[in-house]
Scaffold this motif. Structure first.
Motif, PDB file in Angstrom:
ATOM      1  N   UNK B  19       4.833   3.016  -1.911  1.00  9.89           N
ATOM      2  CA  UNK B  19       4.249   3.508  -0.665  1.00  9.89           C
ATOM      3  C   UNK B  19       4.715   2.638   0.497  1.00  9.89           C
ATOM      4  N   UNK B  20       5.569   3.211   1.354  1.00 14.72           N
ATOM      5  CA  UNK B  20       5.972   2.412   2.520  1.00 14.72           C
ATOM      6  C   UNK B  20       4.930   2.583   3.639  1.00 14.72           C
ATOM      7  N   UNK B  21       5.143   1.912   4.748  1.00 10.49           N
ATOM      8  CA  UNK B  21       4.198   1.944   5.867  1.00 10.49           C
ATOM      9  C   UNK B  21       2.775   1.647   5.400  1.00 10.49           C
ATOM     10  N   UNK B 120      15.455   0.954  -2.435  1.00 13.92           N
ATOM     11  CA  UNK B 120      14.455   1.425  -1.482  1.00 13.92           C
ATOM     12  C   UNK B 120      13.956   0.268  -0.613  1.00 13.92           C
ATOM     13  N   UNK B 123      16.185  -0.501   2.177  1.00 19.72           N
ATOM     14  CA  UNK B 123      16.055   0.429   3.314  1.00 19.72           C
ATOM     15  C   UNK B 123      14.841   0.110   4.177  1.00 19.72           C
ATOM     16  N   UNK B 126      14.321  -3.338   7.233  1.00 17.93           N
ATOM     17  CA  UNK B 126      14.399  -3.407   8.704  1.00 17.93           C
ATOM     18  C   UNK B 126      12.994  -3.377   9.326  1.00 17.93           C
ATOM     19  N   UNK B 127      12.088  -2.663   8.681  1.00 20.14           N
ATOM     20  CA  UNK B 127      10.715  -2.591   9.205  1.00 20.14           C
ATOM     21  C   UNK B 127       9.931  -3.869   8.868  1.00 20.14           C
TER      22      UNK B 127
END
Ligand code: SF4
Ligand code: SF4
Lengths: 795, 305
Positions: B19-21, B120, B123, B126-127
């Protein structure tokens, strides 16, 4: 009971309630006065006739000051007025005005009596004389069949309407000279010209028109001053009496003289806006970098104690209401593209100064707060985020995002500057950009058609896949193409699709240059030309290339994601996995997927643009690159190359209506996609993946702007940490080179409630595409489209 | 290499979800990786599908429109939409999932390659960089698949990505001891201070858990103690006092976060045909939560954030 807002004075709250609760009305006074004037000026040059008509309006229109107003001036008899401009087009009004009050999107009040007067006294004069009629007569048949009210390529806002798309130069020109100074300059220039010099003849008319226009706006202001004085004499309430006298004093000074206070500068801006509205009924007449050019007046008044923060706020609120009250009168077709009574007056704050230093100041924050406080749909508030901006600024931005108004539109400062450099601006000017309309990076000394044509990519693909024909009507609309089943490779299909896009670009250009030529001949812009210093120096109208920069028209591509998704399905299911054939796919689309559920499930399962998967994102990128190259290869009437863009407006709905089922799994007539946004609901992974997909497009070459709209679940921005984190995400997204992002943070729940009880949610703002507007003002179809955008949540 | 070997050397593992964010699982924007397997059976668990590592087929009845596509394609002749679906005969081939037009079927506990996970993370990095975020390993109980965790953490170290862990504390210390040095922060659950109550609600006593808390603290990893606050389970003052005392005496410097119980996991119990295991509890009121926090305030224990 409508929710009241905090942070506004009682007066502003009354003005706000009036704005929220009043339906716009059509006032034909402008059209009547312009028509009478034109009857009188037959034979004179068109630029003079237009200036005289404006002067006649300013001299004769019965001006009004409404209760509670601080900033005064309307373009018609009503607070919420829409005007008519028959010199551009009267036909659509003639056809549609009886249903103005009842049409689903953006209705206007108009009585049968008004309609009758318009038909008997105003329109007959314009028969055969309007821009629309000339344009339609000039358009070649092969372009007309795909460009006129088709949804394939659409530029009706450029021949049924004025251009707008101007940012008056307050900082370097209007506030420096005042209209008195402009008048004087024009008189001096005029005195130096000679009729014996052939080149001077147009200039002589231009300066005469400038003088008339300047006199007209000064006269209008003084008539407001007279009225305010008269009203003050009768006023019983001492406080209001003092206000009216101050209004009178301000209107005597501006716009004739340079402003000397924040109040004067604010009223000055509104008179300029009013001049633009009266002369053109324009879209995208942008205030520009308000926090920059207004700051000196704010700072001086604060220093001297003339003004406090509350006083400044009240003036800003009053101006925001003014921007929101008038309506841009448009046809039903155009409402499909620009829904929500939107006038696209973009106001940009933050970013860098011309010297490269950070530009944020106290006014920057006041503007962000004001937009939250008054909850008006205008001005379109945009922010420029530069790498070295204060963290407080970014926090103020995401805090406003968390309020769910859809504001502000958030832009990457550096990408904007890069776009202007690419378009040929000098570096200092390129740093001084503001947004035009929704997301187009723009500069105040520019003449440009920033939203010239909408180009429907999905239609182009349909012609490649369907022998050049529309799937819904069977009519031949595109280039010849072979039957789908006879394509031998994926590449062949991709090439054929791109070629059809190329054909639509070609017709868009034809349609634009014809309109450009007619605008220069038929509807020069004497008033708005006074707003750009270079026009005055050169003695040349905006419509003839008088601005310092004449940048090529912008062609907006619509449906990028639908086409990329569809081509990915063909590539994967037909040519790689071989689980279906082109013939079967063709049959499924002809049947609008009916009876092909299994295939549709497979098509929907193929990865979609917006999930950070190169398989499909690369197709979108290649198409965007192709579009850029093709578009840039054409030049307009001033020799400037055309520009590409992937921006919004609500164009993804009407363009979808004419496209049959698409291989991505979309059903016939459903909306396509806006800007570089993913297809509604298909960006299943997360907003971060959607951002990464979008960032793969080379934003900096699309100098007409790119747009990414995302819905965020409100709990992601409900805490200070959430707001800080969103700021970091925005920085990360921009570090990838992307240009714009904007968020809707309303929960689906709230939107559903608003649909059920529109009365309680009249002031609920949502992001439509590149702009915000009242949710309840959208047609049910638009509302559903907003709700369908996937809300990203996480916990 | 066979899948079992890969599991042994840690290059493959069972993942519930990435789960990103994620903004509630540590500093900045994080990607939370839920690893399957857990030795506790908390009655309020919101991720019951994470208890075991074997593959499962979920059926979301509210999405199903009864089209029978799933039954038609099943090579085993099963009907995954039926009430009497026999999971023991299912091979988890996923054919029915692909065929379902309503996305009503879903496979859980997929085997994933460490490399795919690292791709993943690469990717998302960067965040992390802009927000001060990173990766949070959660579960299930992430230390259960310690080999897999070890190789993922090594990957994070190579990328310079911060690692946080959410643990229930029930794991073998000896097997995981070496991992502590690579962890930037641990969220550690203490569900009850009374071992008998702990056993009643979670299936295990709390001895191992409290020992592990002390050991982690001694190893120097910053800790936040989390309590899933549940009216019927652990809200009484005695228990909270005891937790606060334990923290003061044994975990000085660690912080506290109280997570009021929620019922968001309820739908999962029926989707995974585990309705028998579902228990309903009461969410504490805001006032009760405030009172609970005030107890920790008295012991001068800082709140998380
Ligand atoms: S996963 Fe495969 S075996 Fe199991 S029910 Fe679905 S189709 Fe049948
Ligand atoms: S395929 Fe999906 S919708 Fe159809 S019966 Fe099975 S679970 Fe239900």
């Amino acid at each position: 009971m409508l929710k009241t807002v905090t942070g506004v004075s009682e007066r502003i709250e009354r003005l706000r309630q009036n704005y929220v609760n009043t339906k716009p009305s059509i006032c034909y006074e402008r059209a009547r006065l312009y028509t009478e004037s034109h009857k009188r000026t037959e034979g004179k040059s068109v630029i003079l006739r237009r200036a005289e008509a404006f002067h006649d309006f300013c001299a004769k229109f019965e001006v009004r000051i409404f209760e509670d107003e601080l900033i005064v001036g309307t373009a018609g008899r009503f607070r919420r007025t829409g005007i008519l401009t028959p010199e551009y087009s009267w036909k659509w009004v003639d056809k549609e005005m009886d249903t103005f009050p009842t049409r689903p999107q953006d209705p206007y009040l108009i009585t049968p009596d008004q309609c009758a007067t318009i038909r008997s006294e105003i329109f007959p004069y314009w028969h055969g004389k309007s821009l629309e009629e000339h344009f339609l007569a000039a358009l070649p048949e092969e372009t007309a069949r795909i460009a006129v009210d088709t949804g394939i390529i659409d530029n009706d806002s450029k021949w049924r309407q004025a251009v707008g798309e101007i940012t008056p130069d307050y900082e370097g020109h209007l506030f420096v000279k005042g209209y008195g100074g402009i008048l004087k300059d024009a008189e001096e220039k005029l005195a130096a010209l000679d009729y014996l010099n052939a080149e001077d003849i147009d200039r002589i008319d231009f300066y005469k028109a400038t003088i008339l226009s300047a006199k007209a706006i000064i006269l209008l202001a003084n008539r407001y001053a007279d009225l305010a004085e008269g009203m003050a004499a009768e006023e019983q309430d001492d406080a209001r009496k003092a206000e009216l006298l101050e209004i009178a004093r301000v209107c005597r000074r501006v716009p004739e003289y340079p402003p000397q206070s924040f109040h004067e500068a604010t009223q000055f801006i509104w008179f300029v806006q009013l001049g633009g509205i009266i002369t053109e009924n324009p879209l995208a007449l942008n205030p520009g970098r308000f926090d920059q050019f207004m700051y000196p007046y704010y700072a001086a008044d604060m220093d001297s104690g003339k003004l406090d923060k509350a006083g400044a706020k009240e003036l800003i609120h009053a101006l925001w209401l003014k921007y929101s009250e008038w309506v841009w009168t448009i046809s039903e077709n155009t409402t499909g593209y620009f829904a929500g009574y939107n006038q696209f007056q973009n106001l940009t704050v933050g970013g860098k100064k011309r010297d490269g230093s950070d530009a944020t100041n106290e006014l920057t924050y006041l503007c962000l707060e004001a937009t939250d406080e008054v909850r008006t749909h205008q001005p379109g508030l945009s922010v420029r985020v530069q790498s070295d901006c204060p963290q407080e600024f970014l926090y103020a931005v995401t805090d406003l995002v968390s309020k769910g108004t859809g504001f502000p539109a958030i832009h990457n400062d550096q990408a904007g500057t890069q776009m202007l450099l690419q378009a040929g601006y000098e570096p200092e000017d390129a740093r001084d950009w503001n947004n035009c309309g929704c997301v187009v990076p723009h500069f105040r000394q520019t003449g440009q058609w920033t939203s010239a044509v909408n180009v429907n990519f999905a239609a182009a693909m349909e012609y490649a896949l369907n022998e050049g024909k529309s799937r819904l009507t069977g009519e031949k609309m595109g280039l010849d193409a072979k039957p789908l089943a006879s394509y031998a490779s994926y590449q062949e299909i991709e090439d054929a699709t791109f070629e059809q896009v190329g054909n639509l670009i070609h017709h868009s250009v034809v349609s634009t240059v014809i309109a450009q030529k007619l605008h220069a001949e038929m509807v020069p812009r004497p008033f708005l030309s006074t707003c750009i210093g270079h026009c005055l120096e050169e003695g040349r109208d905006l419509s003839r290339g008088g601005a310092k920069y004449n940048v090529g028209p912008v062609l907006t591509g619509i449906g990028l994601a639908v086409v990329a998704n569809s081509l990915a399905v063909i590539k994967k299911l037909v040519f790689e996995d071989k689980v279906t054939t082109l013939a079967e796919l063709d049959a499924a689309m002809n049947a609008d997927w009916e009876g092909h559920d299994a295939l549709r499930t497979k098509a929907l399962a193929v990865v979609k643009y917006g999930n950070d998967d190169d398989y499909v994102d690369a197709i979108a990128r290649d198409l965007a690159n192709y579009y850029y190259r093709k578009t840039r290869a054409y030049k307009d009437n001033f020799g400037s190359p055309f520009n590409s863009a992937f921006m919004g407006i609500s164009n993804y709905i009407p363009t979808g209506r004419i496209v049959g089922a698409t291989p991505c799994g979309r059903k016939a007539t459903k909306p396509i996609t806006e800007g570089v946004s993913p297809y509604a609901g298909s960006d299943v992974k997360s907003p971060l993946a959607a951002m990464r997909s979008s960032a793969k497009m080379n934003h900096d070459v699309h100098t007409g702007g790119t747009l990414l709209n995302l819905r965020l679940s409100e709990d992601l921005v409900s805490t200070p940490k959430g707001k800080r984190d969103l700021g970091s995400i925005i920085r990360a997204y921009f570090s990838l080179g992307a240009f714009h992002v904007q968020f809707n943070t309303l929960s689906t729940d709230v939107l559903r409630k608003a649909q059920k009880n529109p009365e309680d949610y009249k002031d609920l703002l949502v992001r439509v595409a590149g702009y915000s507007t009242q949710f309840v003002n959208l047609s049910p179809e638009m509302q559903e489209a907003i709700i369908a955008r996937s809300a990203h949540g996480s916990y | 290499m066979a899948a079992t070997d890969k599991a042994k050397d840690g290059t493959m593992g069972t993942v519930l979800q990435m789960q990103d964010y994620s903004i509630h699982d540590g500093d900045g924007v994080r990607t939370t990786i839920f690893l399957a397997g857990c030795g506790l059976r908390c009655q309020w668990c919101a991720n019951p599908e994470s208890w075991t590592q074997h593959r499962k087929l979920a059926y979301h009845a509210h999405k199903c429109r009864g089209c029978q596509s799933c039954r038609t394609v099943c090579p085993e002749g099963l009907d995954p939409a039926a009430g009497d679906f026999d999971a023991t005969r299912c091979t988890f081939c996923g054919d029915c999932v692909a065929a379902c037009p309503e996305k009503a079927l879903q496979l859980a506990c997929e085997q994933m390659d460490a490399d795919a996970i690292m791709e993943q993370i690469r990717r998302d990095e960067i965040f992390f960089r802009h927000s001060g975020g990173g990766v949070t390993f959660s579960g299930g109980e992430p230390f259960v698949q310690h080999q897999f965790l070890r190789s993922l953490m090594a990957g994070c170290e190579r990328l310079g990505v911060s690692v946080w862990v959410e643990t229930c504390g029930f794991f073998k210390w000896e097997a995981c001891q070496d991992l502590m040095a690579g962890i930037d922060h641990i969220f550690f659950d203490i569900k009850h201070m009374d071992s008998e109550s702990h056993r009643r609600f979670t299936g295990q006593g709390n001895e191992t858990i409290l020992d592990n808390a002390k050991r982690i603290h001694a190893s120097g990893v910053p800790m936040t103690i989390r309590i899933p606050l549940i009216a019927e389970v652990n809200l009484e003052e005695n228990n909270l006092e005891a937790t606060a005392r334990f923290m003061r005496d044994h975990l000085p410097g660690s912080r506290i976060e109280l997570l009021p119980y929620h019922e968001l996991g309820k739908a999962k119990y029926s989707a995974f045909r585990m309705a028998d295991s579902f228990h309903s509890f009461t969410t504490p009121t805001e006032a009760q939560t405030a009172v609970a926090y005030s107890i920790f305030d008295r012991y001068q224990i800082e709140r998380y954030q």
